[in-house]
Design a protein around this motif. Structure first.
Motif, PDB file in Angstrom:
ATOM      1  N   ARG A 105     116.514 -22.994  11.628  1.00  0.00           N
ATOM      2  CA  ARG A 105     116.428 -23.219  13.003  1.00  0.00           C
ATOM      3  C   ARG A 105     115.358 -24.070  13.200  1.00  0.00           C
ATOM      4  NH1 ARG A 105     117.734 -25.586  17.049  1.00  0.00           N
ATOM      5  NH2 ARG A 105     117.645 -25.303  18.536  1.00  0.00           N
ATOM      6  N   CYS A 155     118.414 -15.689  13.635  1.00  0.00           N
ATOM      7  CA  CYS A 155     118.068 -16.092  15.496  1.00  0.00           C
ATOM      8  C   CYS A 155     118.969 -15.886  16.028  1.00  0.00           C
ATOM      9  CB  CYS A 155     119.416 -17.766  15.058  1.00  0.00           C
ATOM     10  SG  CYS A 155     119.056 -18.692  15.754  1.00  0.00           S
ATOM     11  N   ALA A 156     118.493 -15.379  17.185  1.00  0.00           N
ATOM     12  CA  ALA A 156     119.040 -14.670  18.235  1.00  0.00           C
ATOM     13  C   ALA A 156     121.145 -16.045  18.636  1.00  0.00           C
ATOM     14  CB  ALA A 156     118.275 -15.571  20.044  1.00  0.00           C
ATOM     15  N   GLY A 263     113.665 -16.483  16.883  1.00  0.00           N
ATOM     16  CA  GLY A 263     112.452 -17.091  18.058  1.00  0.00           C
ATOM     17  C   GLY A 263     111.074 -17.628  18.642  1.00  0.00           C
ATOM     18  N   ASN A 288     116.351 -18.608  23.957  1.00  0.00           N
ATOM     19  CA  ASN A 288     116.017 -17.502  23.318  1.00  0.00           C
ATOM     20  C   ASN A 288     116.262 -16.495  24.924  1.00  0.00           C
ATOM     21  OD1 ASN A 288     116.195 -18.491  21.147  1.00  0.00           O
ATOM     22  ND2 ASN A 288     114.282 -18.996  21.509  1.00  0.00           N
TER      23      ASN A 288
HETATM   24 MO   LIG Z   1     116.416 -18.993  16.882  1.00  0.00          MO
END
Ligand SMILES: [Mo]
Ligand code: HEM
Ligand SMILES: Nc1nc2c(c(=O)[nH]1)N[C@H]1C(S)=C(S)[C@@H](COP(=O)(O)O)O[C@H]1N2
Length: 870
Positions: A105, A155-156, A263, A288
């Motif tokens: 990311r 990753c969120a 993040g 985020n």
């Molecule tokens: Mo992320």
């Protein structure tokens, strides 16, 4: 297990920082020397083959220095690099993911860090500390205790495509592979922070990376007391699975915050700032977060307070799981299948919490079956020793920072009787995945029960995941298309009590501007795009991105590289409702329907394919400069090699190709259209006749021609085409804007290098003995030496005197010049290019000349449709 501790595992305590960072090293030798997993009961990294090649795709981007694995699925076009591995490939690697397959990311370009600069890479620790310090990589590696620990980063946005299918969020689509696991090596952040001695009142630690983004450097924060708590496991890392970090994962140094969303794990770490308030970095505030579900993209754009409310910021991951087997679109043949099918997948929770159960249902959640869970991470708790230069010291740590694997053998007969396989996980706080999606503006933390639809087809069962990260398909899209409401609590299935057909209340965002009615041709689109104005097409509408190049969160390059293209698919996939609501400001017109088709029909390149013709209308391909031939003091022929000896350019007569290269001064891409002087059916090469516009006292010079002139032999340029709305079909037949038109004669008016497209048509007629079309070429230049293609023109005029006439006129002809003098004038046009039946005028020259010619020719009786400007 007792034997484990006594096994001598080679360690690399004495890390030689420089040597250890060779990016081209194929394979970490230590791994070969390690005991096999059977000898030591810890899962070791899978075989890894770090890519060393720069993919063609990345060559024209700011990431041209980053070798990557082509298997990764690109979620946001070419750049920035946001990718997930194919789910099955990820799962099949086992507990640890090899760095080349690890999801990435990136909010922007990857900082370019040279090997020799790594020892001097430094991290500044400042803010509310008594002892602000700057630590070099050497300090970080040599002066602190090093640990190695397995950690899963998520990753969120993992599983966000499901949210986007319900309603587009302010975030691009991720499938269920936005997570990966590796052994990270480096010091604890607690130790690093303590050496700077945080002051009383300090509550947060802000982290900043070296990646320069549209809104500043990437940065975020976590609570200081977490960073100081060893149980939270927050560390700095410079190795992943024993290898130096790769550029995409933060080379040379990153933060790893276990149990929290990815993040927070800042890559390319340059600063730690201890503060009393959370980070005010743009990415901390605007990314985020899970805003309340009723907050729409517009509301969130209008009121900043939604973004600064710390209660909505995400730290710990939530409990989540997904099914890997059955795979998406897997087919189970009932005639050959055994009695049992083993379903498998992953589960994780946040904050160090353990996954305590995983349950599967085949009857919409009425009854559940308990799956078996494997906690590979626990095997490290019993291991004591060094690994990759860090101490593995997890025995006392109760926290779970990694994914776990679940499996359950299911009677095939049960699958056969079911419409879907549902899975949910629970953690040790008894938090359980919800049945229903919690939609929010950023589409993050999506964790409803993972549903795999089952359908019968003949003697087979077909399984379908909710979505595919980059392709169409998946049961969610199908349900949506058939008018089902995905949010009705039954995965969009129509219930008996339902109204006949409930229409989802999704509001379409209008991207068009009121009152814009301009119709734009393909030619106009291409020309303006190649003149440096990035016009691009989304859903048949044309937008000019020029005014947003600087402010674009995705960077200027994503807009400039879309110039002249239909980018509907990428654009709609990437952008939120907020972004779409901005589009009316850039809307300039509607593309002509025939042009939409022409843009769409163009094919995508297949790498490695031996293509018979070189040009592709919507994809850039590289050509190598092999020779420069001097024609006159300011004119050269540039010879380019095609991809192989029998390849032809594939340029229809009368059309052009776009050439793109980087301005050596500004390093920005320049795009211009050219017509080669070589014949379209020439095999193996292409020749461009170019007049170089050197800077004069009052003129800046031509950027493209100067850049071409400076291009070294062996260098590449990008080409794309054909473009142009005119084509000469042969034997007196012309195709103009898709319409055929017969001609008996053509008047060709040109100046300077304007001869090139004209010459191409003229040559085609002259070479065909059955073509009786006649010509007049009116060619204006300054000096006699400036006349291009003169000998060929004169040869044609001589050999075909009845049907080819060539008239040169010079503005600064020497005394010996016997031909016409002066500019292309009314008199000349009247004399050589008067209106005729079954005729047309082709014009190519400097803008002033073209304008003069247009005015005069129209006044002399030509119709506008008779004139074609190249
Ligand atoms: Mo992320
Ligand atoms: C003038 C036209 C454009 C506007 C107003 C615009 C607006 C935006 C906005 C507001 C974002 C932030 C994320 C969001 O809210 O969705 C964004 C991100 C992005 N845009 Fe655009 N955009 C434009 C053109 C394009 C084009 C033509 C492309 C290429 C297909 C593109 C590619 C991207 C990418 C790759 C990102 C960021 C992905 C990430 O978060 O890392 N944009 N854009
Ligand atoms: N400097 C920097 N750090 C960053 C990011 C970034 O864009 N720049 N992306 C973050 C996000 S959102 C995630 S999910 C993780 C991803 O780490 P990976 O790319 O190594 O998988 O990095 C985080 N750290």
């Amino acid at each position: 297990m007792a034997t484990v501790a006594t096994l001598a595992i080679p360690s690399t305590t004495n890390i030689c920082v420089t040597e250890d960072y060779s990016p081209t090293k194929k394979r970490h030798t230590e791994l070969h020397d390690l005991p096999t997993p059977q000898e030591v009961d810890i899962p070791l990294p899978p075989p890894s083959f770090l890519p060393t090649e720069i993919l063609d795709l990345d060559k024209g981007t700011p990431d041209h220095h980053v070798p990557r694995d082509p298997r990764l699925l690109r979620l946001t076009g070419v750049h920035p690099f946001n990718v997930e591995p194919p789910l099955t490939a990820l799962f099949n690697e086992g507990f640890l993911t090899s760095p080349e397959l690890f999801y990435v990311r990136n909010h922007g370009p990857v900082p370019q860090v040279r090997d020799q600069d790594i020892p001097e890479w430094s991290v500044r620790i400042e803010g509310l500390v008594d002892n602000p310090v700057t630590l070099s990589m050497r300090d970080i590696v040599e002066n602190y205790d090093q640990i190695t620990a397995p950690i899963t980063l998520v990753c969120a946005g993992n599983r966000r495509k499901e949210q986007n299918t319900v309603r587009k969020s302010k975030g691009f689509s991720w499938g269920p592979s936005g997570l990966s696991t590796a052994l990270f090596t480096g010091p604890m952040m607690a130790d690093i922070l303590r050496s700077a001695r945080p002051r009383r009142g300090a509550k947060f630690v802000c982290m900043e990376g070296a990646d320069r983004l549209p809104n500043g450097f990437y940065g975020t924060s976590v609570k200081l007391n977490w960073a100081l708590d060893r149980n939270k496991g927050i560390m700095l890392a410079y190795k992943m699975n024993g290898e130096p970090l790769t550029p995409d994962h933060g080379r040379p140094l990153r933060v790893v915050v276990p149990g929290q969303i990815g993040g927070r794990s800042v890559k390319w770490l340059t600063r730690l700032i201890v503060t009393d308030t959370p980070s005010d970095n743009w990415y901390h505030v605007n990314d985020n977060r899970v805003l309340p579900t009723m907050v729409s993209p517009e509301m969130s754009a209008q009121d900043k307070k939604w973004w600064t409310d710390e209660r909505y910021a995400i730290y710990d991951l939530n409990v989540n799981s997904a099914t890997v087997y059955p795979e998406h679109e897997e087919r189970l043949d009932l005639t050959t299948s055994g009695e049992l099918y083993t379903a498998k997948g992953y589960a994780y929770a946040g904050g160090g919490r353990r996954i305590t159960r995983v349950e599967l249902s085949l009857d919409k959640g009425k009854s559940w079956r308990l799956a078996e869970i494997k906690y590979a991470e626990d095997r490290y708790r019993e291991y004591e020793g060094e690994l990759f230069g860090g101490k593995v010291d997890m025995w006392q740590r109760e926290t779970c920072f990694c994914w776990s694997f679940w499996s359950l053998a299911i009677p095939v007969a049960d699958l056969q009787d079911s419409d879907a396989l549902l899975v949910r996980a629970m953690d040790d706080a008894m938090s359980v995945q919800p049945r229903d999606m919690y939609w929010s503006v950023l589409g993050m933390m999506n964790n409803p029960w993972f549903r795999v639809a089952i359908t019968k087809e003949g003697n087979s069962l077909i399984f379908e995941h909710p979505t595919h990260p980059t392709k169409a398909g998946g049961w969610m899209e199908k349900v949506k298309k058939s008018g089902g409401d995905l949010t009705n609590g039954y995965w969009g299935e129509r219930q008996q009590s339902d109204e006949p057909l409930e229409q989802a209340p999704v509001k379409e965002i209008c991207m068009k501007k009121d009152g814009v009615s301009r119709i734009i041709s393909l030619d106009e689109l291409k020309i303006n795009s190649s003149n440096g104005e990035p016009w691009f097409v989304v859903d048949g509408e044309v937008y000019d991105g020029t005014a947003f190049l600087e402010g674009h969160p995705g960077g200027a390059i994503s807009i400039t590289s879309s110039a002249g293209l239909d980018v509907s698919e990428d654009f709609l996939a990437i952008h939120s409702e907020t972004a779409k609501a901005m589009m009316p400001d850039y809307h300039i017109g509607t593309l002509r329907p025939d042009a939409i088709k022409a843009l769409k029909n163009s094919t995508q390149p297949t790498p490695g394919e031996r293509r018979p013709t070189f040009l592709q209308p919507n994809a850039w391909f590289k050509l190598k400069l092999s020779e420069k031939k001097t024609v006159s003091w300011d004119t050269k022929i540039f010879v380019f090699q095609l991809e192989h000896d029998t390849q032809t350019l594939g340029l229809p007569i009368g059309q052009h190709l776009m050439i793109k290269l980087n301005d050596p001064i500004s390093n920005e891409p320049i795009i211009r259209s050219y017509t080669p002087i070589s014949e379209g059916n020439l095999q193996g090469r292409m020749e461009l006749l170019v007049k170089i516009y050197h800077p004069g006292t009052n003129t800046p010079g031509g950027r493209m021609t100067m850049a071409l002139d400076r291009l070294p032999l062996g260098a590449d340029v990008d080409c794309k085409g054909p473009t142009g709305r005119f084509e000469y079909l042969g034997k007196g037949e012309v195709l103009i804007s898709g319409k055929k038109r017969p001609v008996q004669s053509m008047k060709m008016i040109c100046g300077g290098t304007g001869i090139t497209p004209i010459f191409q048509v003229l040559r085609a007629v002259m070479q065909d003995t059955n073509d009786s079309t006649s010509f007049v070429v009116l060619d204006g230049n300054r000096l006699e030496e400036d006349i291009l293609c003169r000998s060929e023109l004169e040869m044609y005029a001589e050999q075909h005197a009845q049907r080819c006439r060539v008239v040169h006129t010079l503005t600064q002809g020497s005394e010996s010049w016997k031909g016409r003098r002066g500019r292309i004038s009314e008199t000349l046009l009247q004399e050589f290019a008067a209106p005729e039946e079954l005729s047309m005028v082709l014009i190519c020259g400097p803008p002033a000349m073209e304008q003069f010619a247009k005015r005069t020719l129209l006044a002399q009786g030509w119709a506008e449709s008779d004139l074609h400007f190249f």
